[in-house]
Structures are given as C-alpha cells and as structure tokens.
Design a protein around this motif. Sequence first.
Motif, PDB file in Angstrom:
ATOM      1  N   HIS A   1       0.855  -1.187   0.000  1.00 25.42           N
ATOM      2  CA  HIS A   1       0.000   0.000   0.000  1.00 25.42           C
ATOM      3  C   HIS A   1       0.891   1.237   0.000  1.00 25.42           C
ATOM      4  N   PRO A   2       0.375   2.368  -0.432  1.00 25.32           N
ATOM      5  CA  PRO A   2       1.185   3.587  -0.499  1.00 25.32           C
ATOM      6  C   PRO A   2       1.748   3.941   0.871  1.00 25.32           C
ATOM      7  N   PRO A   3       2.867   4.673   0.898  1.00 31.47           N
ATOM      8  CA  PRO A   3       3.438   5.105   2.181  1.00 31.47           C
ATOM      9  C   PRO A   3       2.401   5.891   2.991  1.00 31.47           C
ATOM     10  N   ILE A   4       2.430   5.705   4.307  1.00 24.76           N
ATOM     11  CA  ILE A   4       1.477   6.405   5.175  1.00 24.76           C
ATOM     12  C   ILE A   4       1.800   7.890   5.195  1.00 24.76           C
ATOM     13  N   ALA A   5       0.800   8.699   4.901  1.00 34.57           N
ATOM     14  CA  ALA A   5       0.991  10.149   4.828  1.00 34.57           C
ATOM     15  C   ALA A   5       1.175  10.743   6.219  1.00 34.57           C
ATOM     16  N   SER A   6       1.916  11.817   6.292  1.00 37.67           N
ATOM     17  CA  SER A   6       2.104  12.531   7.554  1.00 37.67           C
ATOM     18  C   SER A   6       0.779  13.144   8.000  1.00 37.67           C
ATOM     19  N   PRO A   7       0.483  13.128   9.309  1.00 39.89           N
ATOM     20  CA  PRO A   7      -0.750  13.765   9.804  1.00 39.89           C
ATOM     21  C   PRO A   7      -0.795  15.258   9.514  1.00 39.89           C
ATOM     22  N   TYR A   8       0.387  15.845   9.274  1.00 36.90           N
ATOM     23  CA  TYR A   8       0.469  17.293   9.073  1.00 36.90           C
ATOM     24  C   TYR A   8       0.442  17.691   7.595  1.00 36.90           C
ATOM     25  N   ALA A   9       0.328  16.682   6.707  1.00 38.43           N
ATOM     26  CA  ALA A   9       0.247  16.994   5.281  1.00 38.43           C
ATOM     27  C   ALA A   9      -1.063  17.702   4.969  1.00 38.43           C
ATOM     28  N   GLY A  10      -1.078  18.464   3.879  1.00 38.50           N
ATOM     29  CA  GLY A  10      -2.250  19.255   3.503  1.00 38.50           C
ATOM     30  C   GLY A  10      -3.463  18.424   3.159  1.00 38.50           C
ATOM     31  N   PRO A  11      -4.618  19.066   2.988  1.00 37.57           N
ATOM     32  CA  PRO A  11      -5.869  18.356   2.703  1.00 37.57           C
ATOM     33  C   PRO A  11      -5.880  17.607   1.371  1.00 37.57           C
ATOM     34  N   SER A  12      -4.974  17.964   0.470  1.00 38.14           N
ATOM     35  CA  SER A  12      -4.933  17.274  -0.829  1.00 38.14           C
ATOM     36  C   SER A  12      -4.290  15.890  -0.723  1.00 38.14           C
ATOM     37  N   THR A  13      -3.632  15.599   0.408  1.00 35.93           N
ATOM     38  CA  THR A  13      -2.986  14.300   0.615  1.00 35.93           C
ATOM     39  C   THR A  13      -3.919  13.388   1.411  1.00 35.93           C
ATOM     40  N   PRO A  14      -4.371  12.260   0.847  1.00 29.57           N
ATOM     41  CA  PRO A  14      -5.282  11.364   1.580  1.00 29.57           C
ATOM     42  C   PRO A  14      -4.610  10.807   2.839  1.00 29.57           C
ATOM     43  N   LYS A  15      -5.358  10.751   3.920  1.00 32.88           N
ATOM     44  CA  LYS A  15      -4.865  10.187   5.190  1.00 32.88           C
ATOM     45  C   LYS A  15      -5.576   8.854   5.421  1.00 32.88           C
ATOM     46  N   THR A  16      -4.809   7.798   5.569  1.00 34.05           N
ATOM     47  CA  THR A  16      -5.382   6.453   5.685  1.00 34.05           C
ATOM     48  C   THR A  16      -4.835   5.731   6.905  1.00 34.05           C
ATOM     49  N   VAL A  17      -5.719   5.062   7.626  1.00 37.29           N
ATOM     50  CA  VAL A  17      -5.339   4.186   8.735  1.00 37.29           C
ATOM     51  C   VAL A  17      -5.592   2.751   8.278  1.00 37.29           C
ATOM     52  N   TYR A  18      -4.513   1.968   8.154  1.00 38.62           N
ATOM     53  CA  TYR A  18      -4.631   0.579   7.710  1.00 38.62           C
ATOM     54  C   TYR A  18      -4.812  -0.325   8.927  1.00 38.62           C
ATOM     55  N   ILE A  19      -5.821  -1.185   8.847  1.00 38.41           N
ATOM     56  CA  ILE A  19      -6.152  -2.074   9.950  1.00 38.41           C
ATOM     57  C   ILE A  19      -5.730  -3.502   9.599  1.00 38.41           C
ATOM     58  N   SER A  20      -5.039  -4.146  10.535  1.00 39.06           N
ATOM     59  CA  SER A  20      -4.712  -5.563  10.390  1.00 39.06           C
ATOM     60  C   SER A  20      -5.451  -6.335  11.473  1.00 39.06           C
TER      61      SER A  20
END
Length: 234
Positions: free
Chosen positions: A35-54
């Motif tokens: 999966h794509p690298p986890i985005a920083s919480p501080y990245a702008g709104p144009s960067t999707p923020k995803t929490v991957y669950i295992s």
Amino acid sequence: MAKRPLTRDLQFEKKNQDMVKLPKYARIQKRPIPHPPIASPYAGPSTPKTVYISSSTPFMSAVKRVQKLLHQTEKRAMASVHLSLSNKTKTDRQKLAQMAEGHEKMRKEAGQEEIFIKATGRAMEKAMRVGKWFGEREREYVTRVKTGSVIVVDDVVEDEEGRKKVVEEGEKIEKEGEEKKKKKKEEEESGDTESAGSKSAAKKRKRAAAAETEELPESRTRWVNVVEIAVTYK
C-alpha cells in the motif's frame, strides 16, 4: 448469543477465477499486501490520510489514530481564522463576528477532509467495528462505507524433495503395473478397454511424468476483498 458480523451485509464483486491446482510438492507463500506510504498527519488536505487495519491492530489504538488525524484537519482549517484575528486594526465587534464566521468556515472545511480506514480479508470485521464506533457518534461524525478489491501476488514455492518423491512414487506404480500385466492370464473383453486398477495406475504414471516436466510459475495473482470507511466531521 454471538454478535452478527458487520461484514455480513457487505457486497463484493467476484473476480477470482478457478485456479489451477498445484502439485503436492508446491505450496503458496503469501506476500504482504502493498500500500502507499502512510501520509504525515500534518500533510495538507490534498494528501489522503489512511489508517490501515490488520487483524492484530488494537481496537482503541485505531480509533485514537483516526481521531488524531481528524483533529489535524480541524487545526488546518482553523489556521486561517487565527491569522485573520491577529489583525490589530479591527474592532472587538468585528473580531467576534469574524470568529463566528471563521468557526463555521472551519467546520465546513474540516468536514470536507475525510480520513480513510482500510482493511482486507479477516481484518475487515475490525475495520467495520472501528467505523461503527464513529458512526454511533452521529452528532459529531459522518461515515460512509465502500467496498472493492485489490490484486495481490503470491509466490509459488517448490519443494525439490517433494517433487522427487512424487516422481519415485510414479515410477514404482508403473513398475508394479508392468508386473501385474505379465502375471495376468485372463484376456480383456476388449483390447481398447483397461481395468479400473490399470486406469488408476495410468493416471498416477501420467501425474508423475507431468511432475518431471512441468514448469511451475514463480508466482500467481488473486483478488482480495477490501473495505474502506471514510470518516469526517459533521
């Protein structure tokens, strides 16, 4: 009474076709799903923020990670309001009016930035429970569920010793079949018809011969179901 699985009502498109059965000396080794690298919480709104669950992700840990990302969306939306309020030339009444307007704008902007919860396979049930936690707090959050699938690659691992045993077993069966033919005194009703025992032996000899010459693929692909829950401020 057992709880009804939350994934029971999810619908997925069936994409996997019937796969060729592997011989006994080969096995499937699953690769981690990329999966794509986890985005920083501080990245702008144009960067999707995803929490991957295992399947091993602690429930409340996942909830807190989503909450933290949502809090950052609120802080980003509020930044512009703080900047405008720092203007010393405005009167207190103007600042109060602007603060009220800015708060509405902040909630609207924060509500447009979604945080995604994603999971595949057995972990989907846990992801749905995390989504349900936010969905039950409908005064504060809005959730939506989307299903799909992702293609993954599995490695085909060959056991040389196992392959050797299959070949040896086939050779042994073939030898026994020849000995039985020599001892056989009764004539078959038809020259084109084989007995059930000889047919079974022929099949095993065929499998053994295939084991000697068959080139196994290094990998094969399959589709895995995935669930995505989007969470945002109301």
